[in-house]
Design an enzyme around this catalytic site. Sequence first.
Site, mmCIF file in Angstrom:
data_model
loop_
_atom_site.group_PDB
_atom_site.id
_atom_site.type_symbol
_atom_site.label_atom_id
_atom_site.label_comp_id
_atom_site.label_asym_id
_atom_site.label_seq_id
_atom_site.Cartn_x
_atom_site.Cartn_y
_atom_site.Cartn_z
ATOM 1 N N LYS A 25 0.831 -1.215 0.000
ATOM 2 C CA LYS A 25 0.000 0.000 0.000
ATOM 3 C C LYS A 25 0.862 1.260 0.000
ATOM 4 O O LYS A 25 0.651 2.171 -0.793
ATOM 5 C CB LYS A 25 -0.902 -0.012 1.253
ATOM 6 C CG LYS A 25 -1.572 1.302 1.535
ATOM 7 C CD LYS A 25 -2.485 1.239 2.739
ATOM 8 C CE LYS A 25 -1.826 1.446 4.077
ATOM 9 N NZ LYS A 25 -1.403 2.818 4.377
ATOM 10 N N ASN A 26 1.840 1.293 0.925
ATOM 11 C CA ASN A 26 2.587 2.538 1.096
ATOM 12 C C ASN A 26 3.626 2.765 0.006
ATOM 13 O O ASN A 26 4.325 3.775 0.018
ATOM 14 C CB ASN A 26 3.208 2.585 2.499
ATOM 15 C CG ASN A 26 2.131 2.786 3.554
ATOM 16 O OD1 ASN A 26 1.004 3.166 3.222
ATOM 17 N ND2 ASN A 26 2.466 2.514 4.804
ATOM 18 N N CYS A 120 -5.689 6.579 9.395
ATOM 19 C CA CYS A 120 -5.788 5.977 10.716
ATOM 20 C C CYS A 120 -5.584 7.009 11.810
ATOM 21 O O CYS A 120 -4.750 7.906 11.683
ATOM 22 C CB CYS A 120 -4.741 4.883 10.853
ATOM 23 S SG CYS A 120 -5.098 3.498 9.793
ATOM 24 N N ARG A 125 -0.617 13.174 14.558
ATOM 25 C CA ARG A 125 -0.283 13.202 13.126
ATOM 26 C C ARG A 125 -0.335 14.615 12.518
ATOM 27 O O ARG A 125 -1.131 14.913 11.624
ATOM 28 C CB ARG A 125 -1.170 12.238 12.343
ATOM 29 C CG ARG A 125 -1.004 10.810 12.792
ATOM 30 C CD ARG A 125 -1.615 9.819 11.858
ATOM 31 N NE ARG A 125 -0.696 9.387 10.838
ATOM 32 C CZ ARG A 125 -0.981 8.464 9.928
ATOM 33 N NH1 ARG A 125 -2.165 7.918 9.891
ATOM 34 N NH2 ARG A 125 -0.093 8.114 9.040
ATOM 35 N N ASP A 312 4.460 -0.261 11.933
ATOM 36 C CA ASP A 312 3.304 -0.953 11.348
ATOM 37 C C ASP A 312 3.276 -2.448 11.695
ATOM 38 O O ASP A 312 2.284 -3.132 11.434
ATOM 39 C CB ASP A 312 3.278 -0.778 9.818
ATOM 40 C CG ASP A 312 2.956 0.652 9.418
ATOM 41 O OD1 ASP A 312 2.504 1.424 10.280
ATOM 42 O OD2 ASP A 312 3.169 1.003 8.241
ATOM 43 N N ARG A 405 -8.708 -1.618 3.688
ATOM 44 C CA ARG A 405 -7.958 -0.452 3.198
ATOM 45 C C ARG A 405 -6.535 -0.841 2.827
ATOM 46 O O ARG A 405 -5.931 -0.231 1.944
ATOM 47 C CB ARG A 405 -7.890 0.636 4.282
ATOM 48 C CG ARG A 405 -9.153 1.456 4.416
ATOM 49 C CD ARG A 405 -8.920 2.609 5.363
ATOM 50 N NE ARG A 405 -7.715 3.338 4.980
ATOM 51 C CZ ARG A 405 -7.009 4.108 5.791
ATOM 52 N NH1 ARG A 405 -7.371 4.280 7.033
ATOM 53 N NH2 ARG A 405 -5.928 4.731 5.349
HETATM 54 N N1 EPU Z 1 5.092 13.995 12.034
HETATM 55 C C1 EPU Z 1 5.122 15.287 12.493
HETATM 56 N N2 EPU Z 1 4.904 16.283 11.601
HETATM 57 C C2 EPU Z 1 4.658 16.039 10.287
HETATM 58 C C3 EPU Z 1 4.639 14.715 9.817
HETATM 59 C C4 EPU Z 1 4.872 13.703 10.729
HETATM 60 O O1 EPU Z 1 5.320 15.520 13.675
HETATM 61 O O2 EPU Z 1 4.467 17.030 9.550
HETATM 62 C C5 EPU Z 1 5.341 12.895 12.992
HETATM 63 C C6 EPU Z 1 4.231 11.858 13.061
HETATM 64 O O3 EPU Z 1 3.158 12.284 13.863
HETATM 65 C C7 EPU Z 1 4.980 10.677 13.631
HETATM 66 C C8 EPU Z 1 6.368 10.815 12.996
HETATM 67 O O4 EPU Z 1 6.469 12.163 12.550
HETATM 68 O O5 EPU Z 1 5.097 10.797 15.003
HETATM 69 C C9 EPU Z 1 6.648 9.917 11.834
HETATM 70 O O6 EPU Z 1 5.527 9.900 10.959
HETATM 71 P P1 EPU Z 1 5.649 9.812 9.394
HETATM 72 O O7 EPU Z 1 5.416 11.185 8.836
HETATM 73 O O8 EPU Z 1 6.877 9.086 9.006
HETATM 74 O O9 EPU Z 1 4.384 8.926 9.071
HETATM 75 P P2 EPU Z 1 3.526 9.062 7.792
HETATM 76 O O10 EPU Z 1 4.375 9.471 6.674
HETATM 77 O O11 EPU Z 1 2.303 9.834 8.098
HETATM 78 C C10 EPU Z 1 3.884 6.623 6.911
HETATM 79 C C11 EPU Z 1 2.983 5.478 6.603
HETATM 80 C C12 EPU Z 1 2.465 4.898 7.895
HETATM 81 C C13 EPU Z 1 3.648 4.428 8.730
HETATM 82 C C14 EPU Z 1 4.592 5.624 8.971
HETATM 83 C C15 EPU Z 1 5.852 5.243 9.697
HETATM 84 C C16 EPU Z 1 2.063 6.116 4.474
HETATM 85 C C17 EPU Z 1 0.872 6.544 3.695
HETATM 86 N N3 EPU Z 1 1.882 5.956 5.783
HETATM 87 O O12 EPU Z 1 3.071 7.561 7.608
HETATM 88 O O13 EPU Z 1 1.658 3.790 7.565
HETATM 89 O O14 EPU Z 1 3.194 3.953 9.956
HETATM 90 O O15 EPU Z 1 4.969 6.193 7.703
HETATM 91 O O16 EPU Z 1 6.516 4.240 9.023
HETATM 92 O O17 EPU Z 1 3.128 5.919 3.918
HETATM 93 C C18 EPU Z 1 -0.195 2.371 7.717
HETATM 94 O O18 EPU Z 1 0.086 2.007 6.572
HETATM 95 O O19 EPU Z 1 -1.058 1.788 8.420
HETATM 96 C C19 EPU Z 1 0.503 3.525 8.257
HETATM 97 C C20 EPU Z 1 0.071 4.196 9.314
#
Ligand code: EPU
Length: 426
Positions: A25-26, A120, A125, A312, A405
């Site tokens: 997915k990601n 989620c 976030r 994850d 999803r």
């Molecule tokens: N964060 C911030 N500010 C931002 C963005 C992120 O503080 O502007 C924080 C987040 O709250 C978190 C940390 O940084 O504490 C890391 O989050 P990251 O941004 O890496 O997560 P993401 O990009 O929103 C992706 C995956 C997630 C996976 C995480 C970590 C996608 C679409 N989602 O999320 O996948 O858990 O990286 O590997 O790529 C899932 O597939 O179920 C899922 C949640």
Amino acid sequence: MAKAVFHISGSTKPLRGTIEVRGAKNDILKGLAAVLLTRGDIAYTNMPDIEDVRRTLELLKSLGVQMTDRTTRVCTLNASHIKGHILRRDIAEQIRASIVLAGPLLARQGKVRFPFPGGCVLGKRPIDLFVHGWSAMGARMRLVGDEYEFSASRLHGADITFYKVSVTGTEAMMFSAVLAHGTTVLRNAALEPEIPHLADFLNSLGARIHGAGTPTITIEGTDGKLLEGPGQFATLPDRIEAGSFAALVAARGGKVKITSCNPEHLAVPIEILREMGVRVTAGKDFMLIESKGKLKPIDMIKTREYPGFPTDLQAPFTVLLTRARGASLVFETIFEGRLAYIDDLNRMGAAITICDPHRVLVNGPTELRGRHMESPDIRAGLAFVIAAAIAKGPSVLEGIYKIDRGYEKIEMRLRRIGVAIERKKS
Ligand code: EPU
């Protein structure tokens, strides 16, 4: 309207056979977003047939992207003529990855508007890293009602340091920088395998991205010139799905071959399984998992950015640890809301002490009992499927849209290795 639920009959009967992993997915969600930087046909293969892919295709269609050759796991997109800059609210609110479409859209259309991205519920976030990155590249932000709008007549290259590592933050800035004027440097970038994969794909279309897969990524922008097709995006195998299947087999016992996966992307989870006493034979694109169900505890599983233990996989491995003889600490460092499912596991008979919002102590072994549950999010949802499959007695799992999803027809694949799971109308 009747909703679908899973009926799962738990058992201790060892699992046997072969289970195939689908595309990640990601990975595909970012590959699909990348089409907005291109003109010419882009052919996608190994696409998982999951809800988040369907929603993203709907978003792209609403922006004027043409789709042809759609079969279950293959499609061709063409974004030569796109219109508008607004991500449809009803869809964007459902998936967190909608924010990755904003990067290419801003770079190409000079403007993008989107609601606070959904997906989620995993604690706060926030999107401050996106705001910081796009502002450094010259975009202005304003709020239109409760939606964000970023605009820039021309994005320019910038030196951007992420104060914390973010997967979609890295991807979004990489996207925007590809069409920007000048060179962008991203520091403290995420290292997840999806990122070099995306960079290689964009480079195959003429982008100039160096260092993806390392903490410093340099992108020479094209100054607005779109990338040329045709191109091919072969979705990476889902390392989270593969790791979850491994946790299931380890917890229930048996001998199962997990195919179409890349064990290299799972080095730390595999090491943890071995430490626990599970036999893992890893090939280039398969893993053979053998478990007698007698498991040792682990000092600590600490979730980390790649190549560390993935957040994850935290919930499936916590379920696995309920089977280990002794106490294991699980430390979730990435998201603060990601241990909310523990109460349900305890109601099933687990003995897990919640130390603080980030840490739990799993005491084992415990025998879980089947229950009526609701899937809290994609990953904890699959963890509940695993818990139900190793529990004594039947379970009913609601909210399985959340599982759909991220996982393609999971029940059909799990049945083939011996899990008694049925999709029924509630
Ligand atoms: N964060 C911030 N500010 C931002 C963005 C992120 O503080 O502007 C924080 C987040 O709250 C978190 C940390 O940084 O504490 C890391 O989050 P990251 O941004 O890496 O997560 P993401 O990009 O929103 C992706 C995956 C997630 C996976 C995480 C970590 C996608 C679409 N989602 O999320 O996948 O858990 O990286 O590997 O790529 C899932 O597939 O179920 C899922 C949640």
